[in-house]
Design a protein around this motif. Structure first.
Motif, mmCIF file in Angstrom:
data_model
loop_
_atom_site.group_PDB
_atom_site.id
_atom_site.type_symbol
_atom_site.label_atom_id
_atom_site.label_comp_id
_atom_site.label_asym_id
_atom_site.label_seq_id
_atom_site.Cartn_x
_atom_site.Cartn_y
_atom_site.Cartn_z
ATOM 1 N N ALA A 156 -18.156 23.421 -20.341
ATOM 2 C CA ALA A 156 -16.929 22.974 -21.016
ATOM 3 C C ALA A 156 -17.122 21.549 -21.496
ATOM 4 O O ALA A 156 -17.887 20.779 -20.905
ATOM 5 C CB ALA A 156 -15.733 23.042 -20.064
ATOM 6 N N ARG A 157 -16.431 21.209 -22.564
ATOM 7 C CA ARG A 157 -16.389 19.828 -23.047
ATOM 8 C C ARG A 157 -14.939 19.405 -23.213
ATOM 9 O O ARG A 157 -14.077 20.221 -23.544
ATOM 10 C CB ARG A 157 -17.161 19.681 -24.362
ATOM 11 C CG ARG A 157 -18.669 19.750 -24.153
ATOM 12 C CD ARG A 157 -19.431 19.129 -25.293
ATOM 13 N NE ARG A 157 -20.859 19.020 -24.942
ATOM 14 C CZ ARG A 157 -21.725 18.304 -25.627
ATOM 15 N NH1 ARG A 157 -21.343 17.637 -26.704
ATOM 16 N NH2 ARG A 157 -22.985 18.241 -25.244
ATOM 17 N N TYR A 158 -14.705 18.128 -22.979
ATOM 18 C CA TYR A 158 -13.347 17.588 -23.074
ATOM 19 C C TYR A 158 -13.479 16.084 -23.290
ATOM 20 O O TYR A 158 -14.584 15.557 -23.427
ATOM 21 C CB TYR A 158 -12.559 17.897 -21.800
ATOM 22 C CG TYR A 158 -13.114 17.246 -20.556
ATOM 23 C CD1 TYR A 158 -12.466 16.166 -19.962
ATOM 24 C CD2 TYR A 158 -14.294 17.703 -19.953
ATOM 25 C CE1 TYR A 158 -12.971 15.552 -18.819
ATOM 26 C CE2 TYR A 158 -14.808 17.107 -18.821
ATOM 27 C CZ TYR A 158 -14.142 16.029 -18.253
ATOM 28 O OH TYR A 158 -14.653 15.422 -17.134
ATOM 29 N N LYS A 159 -12.370 15.374 -23.345
ATOM 30 C CA LYS A 159 -12.416 13.931 -23.582
ATOM 31 C C LYS A 159 -11.842 13.150 -22.399
ATOM 32 O O LYS A 159 -10.769 13.480 -21.888
ATOM 33 C CB LYS A 159 -11.665 13.563 -24.857
ATOM 34 C CG LYS A 159 -12.335 14.057 -26.131
ATOM 35 C CD LYS A 159 -11.619 13.517 -27.362
ATOM 36 C CE LYS A 159 -12.312 13.982 -28.640
ATOM 37 N NZ LYS A 159 -12.064 15.392 -28.925
ATOM 38 N N VAL A 160 -12.579 12.120 -21.986
ATOM 39 C CA VAL A 160 -12.091 11.135 -21.024
ATOM 40 C C VAL A 160 -11.816 9.865 -21.829
ATOM 41 O O VAL A 160 -12.732 9.322 -22.457
ATOM 42 C CB VAL A 160 -13.114 10.861 -19.908
ATOM 43 C CG1 VAL A 160 -12.622 9.741 -18.990
ATOM 44 C CG2 VAL A 160 -13.357 12.136 -19.096
ATOM 45 N N LYS A 161 -10.568 9.406 -21.820
ATOM 46 C CA LYS A 161 -10.172 8.295 -22.687
ATOM 47 C C LYS A 161 -9.656 7.099 -21.898
ATOM 48 O O LYS A 161 -9.123 7.242 -20.795
ATOM 49 C CB LYS A 161 -9.075 8.750 -23.660
ATOM 50 C CG LYS A 161 -9.520 9.845 -24.611
ATOM 51 C CD LYS A 161 -8.496 10.061 -25.705
ATOM 52 C CE LYS A 161 -8.978 11.058 -26.737
ATOM 53 N NZ LYS A 161 -8.103 11.099 -27.934
ATOM 54 N N ARG A 162 -9.836 5.931 -22.487
ATOM 55 C CA ARG A 162 -9.270 4.712 -21.926
ATOM 56 C C ARG A 162 -7.770 4.700 -22.207
ATOM 57 O O ARG A 162 -7.318 4.941 -23.335
ATOM 58 C CB ARG A 162 -9.935 3.495 -22.559
ATOM 59 C CG ARG A 162 -11.409 3.400 -22.231
ATOM 60 C CD ARG A 162 -12.183 2.507 -23.161
ATOM 61 N NE ARG A 162 -11.779 1.101 -23.050
ATOM 62 C CZ ARG A 162 -12.345 0.123 -23.752
ATOM 63 N NH1 ARG A 162 -13.322 0.397 -24.629
ATOM 64 N NH2 ARG A 162 -11.948 -1.126 -23.595
ATOM 65 N N ALA A 163 -6.971 4.438 -21.182
ATOM 66 C CA ALA A 163 -5.517 4.388 -21.338
ATOM 67 C C ALA A 163 -5.133 3.236 -22.256
ATOM 68 O O ALA A 163 -5.844 2.230 -22.359
ATOM 69 C CB ALA A 163 -4.854 4.224 -19.976
ATOM 70 N N SER A 164 -4.009 3.365 -22.939
ATOM 71 C CA SER A 164 -3.547 2.322 -23.850
ATOM 72 C C SER A 164 -2.071 2.024 -23.631
ATOM 73 O O SER A 164 -1.330 2.828 -23.057
ATOM 74 C CB SER A 164 -3.795 2.740 -25.300
ATOM 75 O OG SER A 164 -3.244 4.016 -25.561
ATOM 76 N N LYS A 165 -1.657 0.842 -24.094
ATOM 77 C CA LYS A 165 -0.267 0.397 -23.993
ATOM 78 C C LYS A 165 0.184 -0.159 -25.335
ATOM 79 O O LYS A 165 -0.627 -0.671 -26.112
ATOM 80 C CB LYS A 165 -0.119 -0.683 -22.916
ATOM 81 C CG LYS A 165 -0.361 -0.208 -21.499
ATOM 82 C CD LYS A 165 -0.137 -1.345 -20.499
ATOM 83 C CE LYS A 165 -0.334 -0.895 -19.072
ATOM 84 N NZ LYS A 165 -0.085 -2.006 -18.106
ATOM 85 N N LEU A 166 1.494 -0.075 -25.586
ATOM 86 C CA LEU A 166 2.042 -0.530 -26.849
ATOM 87 C C LEU A 166 3.474 -1.008 -26.633
ATOM 88 O O LEU A 166 4.244 -0.358 -25.922
ATOM 89 C CB LEU A 166 2.016 0.635 -27.851
ATOM 90 C CG LEU A 166 2.235 0.384 -29.329
ATOM 91 C CD1 LEU A 166 1.309 -0.678 -29.873
ATOM 92 C CD2 LEU A 166 2.054 1.691 -30.097
ATOM 93 N N THR A 167 3.822 -2.149 -27.206
ATOM 94 C CA THR A 167 5.176 -2.706 -27.062
ATOM 95 C C THR A 167 5.809 -2.880 -28.437
ATOM 96 O O THR A 167 5.115 -2.956 -29.459
ATOM 97 C CB THR A 167 5.145 -4.069 -26.359
ATOM 98 O OG1 THR A 167 4.370 -4.987 -27.152
ATOM 99 C CG2 THR A 167 4.528 -3.955 -24.972
ATOM 100 N N THR A 168 7.151 -2.944 -28.462
ATOM 101 C CA THR A 168 7.898 -3.182 -29.700
ATOM 102 C C THR A 168 9.057 -4.130 -29.442
ATOM 103 O O THR A 168 9.785 -3.971 -28.461
ATOM 104 C CB THR A 168 8.475 -1.869 -30.272
ATOM 105 O OG1 THR A 168 7.422 -0.971 -30.571
ATOM 106 C CG2 THR A 168 9.277 -2.132 -31.551
ATOM 107 N N THR A 169 9.234 -5.104 -30.337
ATOM 108 C CA THR A 169 10.385 -6.002 -30.298
ATOM 109 C C THR A 169 10.871 -6.223 -31.724
ATOM 110 O O THR A 169 10.065 -6.457 -32.624
ATOM 111 C CB THR A 169 10.025 -7.363 -29.682
ATOM 112 O OG1 THR A 169 9.520 -7.153 -28.363
ATOM 113 C CG2 THR A 169 11.252 -8.268 -29.607
#
Length: 266
Positions: A156-169
């Motif tokens: 099987a193949r899949y993706k391991v990703k770096r978590a991300s964050k995003l803010t809005t003001t």
């Protein structure tokens, strides 16, 4: 450089939750060797979702492996998963155990549980561990009741990703119709070397708006993140509602949507 799936004993287990999707390969075509007719016929990682790894929480995720043999299935004797393009096949995920459920006299569904603790990652190799984000593969050794076994690579193949964050003001948050507001924010992602979130520069991020009473957000414009991942743009306000940023993600980095920031009309 250290490689290979690490033993789980003496370690806190953990892994990153899922997010976007993709991953699911049948085992046909996978390189393999062994004895007899026992085979992996299907493998699905994390229910078909990406595995998202941040900087602190341990992530656990399942690998559901369907195994078939005429004598019946005894179980799994080894499961490993790692970055698919590593020459040595090393990785920082641990196999922490497995259970098998008999589906018929010849077929069982065996579920292996894998774990990734971000604190293991910085010492995983001498190179930048962030380069291991992306496409990963699963290898497994399966065994039948009659002693047959099969070493199955790349089931099987899949993706391991770096978590991300995003803010809005948004500012100001109360305006007259037809006036302009400034929408700012910041995009960051997990750095697996420092175990901190780091601003993510040069990425296309969508500014979205949802009018009060509307069912969904719509994209208004796309902005490129600047130094330290900062985002800023001016927009004309025609209605009260909520503004947010949306980053669609990359092969190495999870998609993320900020919380909405509401503006009202005077």
């Amino acid at each position: 450089m250290r490689h290979g799936t690490r033993p789980a004993h003496g370690r806190t287990l953990a892994v990153a939750g899922g997010a976007a999707a993709l991953v699911l390969l049948a085992a046909t075509g996978a390189q393999a060797e062994g004895k007899g007719d026992v085979r992996v016929t299907k493998a699905v990682v994390n229910g078909g979702h990406n595995v998202i790894v941040g900087t602190s929480n341990t992530i656990r995720f399942p690998v559901a492996i369907t195994v078939r043999d005429n004598s019946g299935v005894k179980g799994l004797t080894r499961v490993s998963t790692f970055y698919a393009y590593s020459a040595q096949g090393g990785g920082f995920a641990d196999w922490t155990g497995a259970t098998c459920k008999k589906k018929s006299s010849t077929t069982s569904l065996c579920t292996a549980v894998m774990a990734i603790n971000p604190h293991w990652i910085p010492g995983y190799s001498d190179a930048d561990s962030n380069k291991a984000a992306g496409v990963w593969q699963v290898n497994a050794t399966v065994k039948a009741n009659d002693g047959d076994y099969w070493i199955s690579d790349n089931i099987a193949r899949y993706k391991v990703k770096r978590a991300s964050k995003l803010t809005t003001t948004t500012a100001p948050d109360k305006v007259t119709k037809g006036s302009k507001v400034t929408v700012t924010g910041a995009l960051s992602r997990a750095n697996w070397e420092t175990l901190k979130y780091q601003g993510f520069k040069g990425q296309s991020v969508r500014l979205q708006f949802k009018k009060n009473g509307a069912a969904r957000y719509t994209t208004v414009k796309t902005v490129t993140s600047g130094s330290a991942g900062r985002l800023s743009t001016k927009v004309t306000v025609d209605a009260a509602g909520s503004w947010r940023w949306y980053f669609p993600g990359l092969t190495s980095t999870a998609r993320v949507t900020s919380a909405g920031d509401t503006i009202t009309l005077k």
